[in-house]
Design an enzyme around this catalytic site. Structure first.
Site, short mmCIF file in Angstrom:
data_model
loop_
_atom_site.label_atom_id
_atom_site.label_comp_id
_atom_site.label_asym_id
_atom_site.label_seq_id
_atom_site.Cartn_x
_atom_site.Cartn_y
_atom_site.Cartn_z
N THR A 126 -62.59 -37.51 77.18
CA THR A 126 -61.62 -37.03 78.17
C THR A 126 -62.24 -36.73 79.54
O THR A 126 -61.87 -37.35 80.54
CB THR A 126 -60.92 -35.76 77.63
OG1 THR A 126 -61.93 -34.84 77.21
CG2 THR A 126 -60.03 -36.10 76.44
N LYS A 259 -72.87 -27.92 72.54
CA LYS A 259 -72.73 -28.57 71.22
C LYS A 259 -74.08 -28.46 70.50
O LYS A 259 -74.45 -27.40 70.04
CB LYS A 259 -72.28 -30.03 71.35
CG LYS A 259 -71.21 -30.38 72.40
CD LYS A 259 -69.99 -29.59 72.48
CE LYS A 259 -68.88 -30.00 73.41
NZ LYS A 259 -68.84 -31.13 74.21
N ARG A 383 -56.31 -34.70 68.67
CA ARG A 383 -57.02 -35.78 69.36
C ARG A 383 -56.18 -37.02 69.10
O ARG A 383 -56.42 -37.80 68.20
CB ARG A 383 -58.44 -35.98 68.81
CG ARG A 383 -59.40 -34.86 69.18
CD ARG A 383 -60.08 -35.02 70.53
NE ARG A 383 -59.39 -34.39 71.64
CZ ARG A 383 -60.01 -33.82 72.68
NH1 ARG A 383 -61.30 -33.75 72.74
NH2 ARG A 383 -59.32 -33.32 73.68
C1 LIG Z 1 -67.90 -31.66 75.22
C2 LIG Z 1 -68.19 -33.03 75.60
C3 LIG Z 1 -68.37 -33.39 76.95
C4 LIG Z 1 -68.12 -32.45 78.10
O1 LIG Z 1 -68.91 -31.33 78.07
P1 LIG Z 1 -68.41 -29.87 78.55
O2 LIG Z 1 -69.58 -29.01 78.33
O3 LIG Z 1 -67.23 -29.50 77.71
O4 LIG Z 1 -68.02 -29.98 79.99
C5 LIG Z 1 -68.69 -34.70 77.21
N1 LIG Z 1 -68.84 -35.61 76.23
C6 LIG Z 1 -68.66 -35.30 74.93
C7 LIG Z 1 -68.83 -36.35 73.89
C8 LIG Z 1 -68.33 -34.01 74.57
O5 LIG Z 1 -68.13 -33.72 73.29
#
Ligand SMILES: *Cc1c(COP(=O)(O)O)cnc(C)c1O
Length: 475
Positions: A126, A259, A383
């Site tokens: 996104t 993450k 999603r």
């Molecule tokens: C979360 C995510 C992003 C964006 O990172 P943010 O820290 O939420 O701005 C980009 N790519 C993937 C695959 C993600 O999971």
């Protein structure tokens, strides 16, 4: 594939009580939230599977790292510790911290993309796609077809289709492609990994045409663990070694440290090219903060550095992905339609199969999210068509093949008993699925609509119609 002994390589030192709500409380809460789980108050949630982003539990070492924050405006020692960590574990030369992943996406998109450019990638994400578009580019999906089929059990559904990629390069010309965007793992495909064999082939092809590879490395250690488990020739390599090899095949990366790296906030842009770094370092001052803090506090940089080093440990990844597999396998055994293979950061329910009587423009995955919350207080994320947004040219909904509900598992937060509760709740909703009706959208924001859109329950499940005709229908 994954050994059964995924038991956690840590013990619990502090706990956070959660609210045990009643069904009538939840019914009221979800209605007030416009049937959008993003608009629920977290206080009203029992098990929060909305996202694995910024929701992981930090270790005692990370918390201790916060106390080592050097809050100098410029040249904080925590920046140098982060830079060193990134050099060591990821191999990239130059680092620009950003407040989170999208901050890095913004900067790299503005630097590399010109009006009319085309950016091929292994399925869109996104925020990534939006920043590519805002910079004047157009994203083209070149992921293998298997990725769009939730039942196909091909183990590397994150792979790039080399033929699609080369056809695109020939069609638009290499000079119109600033880079190929590679994500490890592919979030929108259900947390699916890409293989090193595929990445090597993509590197060879892009080298032939002089095209860069920019790596969305948000879950690179999870991807590396899957390579270790299932790709031929990697069983004896450590997760850390595989992570380094993946990064070495790319020219730069954007990272959401919320993450893999288990911090509540943070991210960075890392590149090997000095000129790109120089431009990025200049731009970050405008949008995020000075190039040695990028919108973060010194303590955040330290926690990120420690989180990175913890994320590439084999036993950590084993427990992390082992828990997700535990949940996925249980749901699969109960006959719940899920995306296979099971993803690394969550289990994705196939809402089209779960609620086959609800047409896609009545938002099956969004509906399922609301039902699961009402059932149990468990919060998950859509999603599907809501996340996919509208076609820029026609204004119609984009109808993705995958209409999914993501049960995302935060790292080191929930226990096996919580996983069992999730299975029970999903099964309860599955049993009464035929009585579930769809939703209609009553408010739609312009950008990334899934975050703030509002919905109402429809009284009847109606045949497929375009949302634009809603006003004419008695629903
Ligand atoms: C979360 C995510 C992003 C964006 O990172 P943010 O820290 O939420 O701005 C980009 N790519 C993937 C695959 C993600 O999971």
């Amino acid at each position: 594939m994954i050994k059964n002994t995924w038991a956690e390589p840590y013990k619990i030192k502090m706990v956070e009580p959660v609210f045990m709500s009643t069904e009538s409380h939840r019914k009221k809460a979800i209605e007030e939230a416009g049937f959008n789980t993003f608009l629920l108050k977290s206080e009203d949630v029992y098990i929060d599977l909305l996202t694995d982003s910024g929701t992981s539990a930090m270790s005692d070492r990370q918390w201790a790292g916060l106390m080592l924050g050097d809050e100098a405006y410029a040249g904080s020692r925590n920046f140098y510790s982060l830079e060193e960590t990134i050099n060591k574990y990821y191999g990239y030369k130059y680092v620009v911290p950003t407040h989170q992943g999208r901050g890095a996406e913004h900067i790299i998109s503005q630097i590399l993309i010109s009006e009319g450019d085309v950016i091929p990638g292994n399925m869109y994400f996104t925020t990534t796609r939006l920043h590519q578009q805002l910079a004047g580019g157009k994203f083209v999906d070149v992921i293998i077809d298997e990725a769009h089929d939730p039942e196909n059990i091909f183990p590397f559904k994150g792979n790039i289709d080399l033929e699609k990629l080369e056809d695109l390069i020939k069609e638009v010309g290499a000079e119109r492609i600033p880079y190929v965007a590679i994500a490890t793992t592919v979030n929108m495909a259900g947390g699916q990994p890409l293989s090193l064999a595929n990445l090597k082939a993509v590197r060879e092809l892009t080298d032939k045409y002089g095209i860069k590879i920019i790596h969305d490395m948000t879950r690179v250690a999870e991807n590396a663990f899957m390579i270790q488990q299932i790709e031929e020739g990697y069983a004896d390599k450590s997760v850390a070694e595989i992570v380094l090899e993946i990064c070495s095949l790319t020219d730069g990366a954007t990272m959401s440290a919320k993450k893999d790296a288990m911090v509540n906030i943070g991210g960075f842009l890392a590149v090997n090219d000095y000129d790109i770094f120089d431009q990025a370092r200049n731009m970050v001052v405008v949008y995020e903060g000075l190039h040695t803090y990028g919108g973060l506090a010194g303590r955040d940089l330290e926690a990120m550095a420690i989180g990175i080093s913890e994320s590439v440990r084999d036993e950590h990844m084993h427990a992390r992905i082992g828990q997700v597999y535990y949940l996925g396998k249980k749901l699969e055994k109960k006959g719940i339609p899920i995306v296979l293979p099971i993803g690394t950061h969550g289990v994705f329910l196939d809402a089209k199969k779960f609620l086959p009587h609800i047409p896609q423009d009545r938002f099956p995955a969004q509906t399922l999210a609301a039902e699961l919350y009402t059932e149990s207080g468990i919060r998950a994320m859509e999603r599907g068509v809501v996340s996919a947004g509208r076609n820029k040219e026609t204004g119609e909904h984009n109808y993705p093949d995958l209409e999914l509900l993501r049960l995302t598992i935060p790292r080191r937060v929930y226990t096996q008993a919580h996983m069992d509760v999730i299975v029970e709740a999903v099964c309860n909703v599955f049993e009464r699925r035929e009585s579930i009706k769809g939703l209609k959208m009553t408010y739609e924001p312009k950008y990334l609509r899934f975050f703030q859109a509002r919905f109402e329950q429809v009284k009847h499940t109606i045949p497929e119609v375009s949302l634009k005709q809603d006003a004419l229908l008695e629903v």
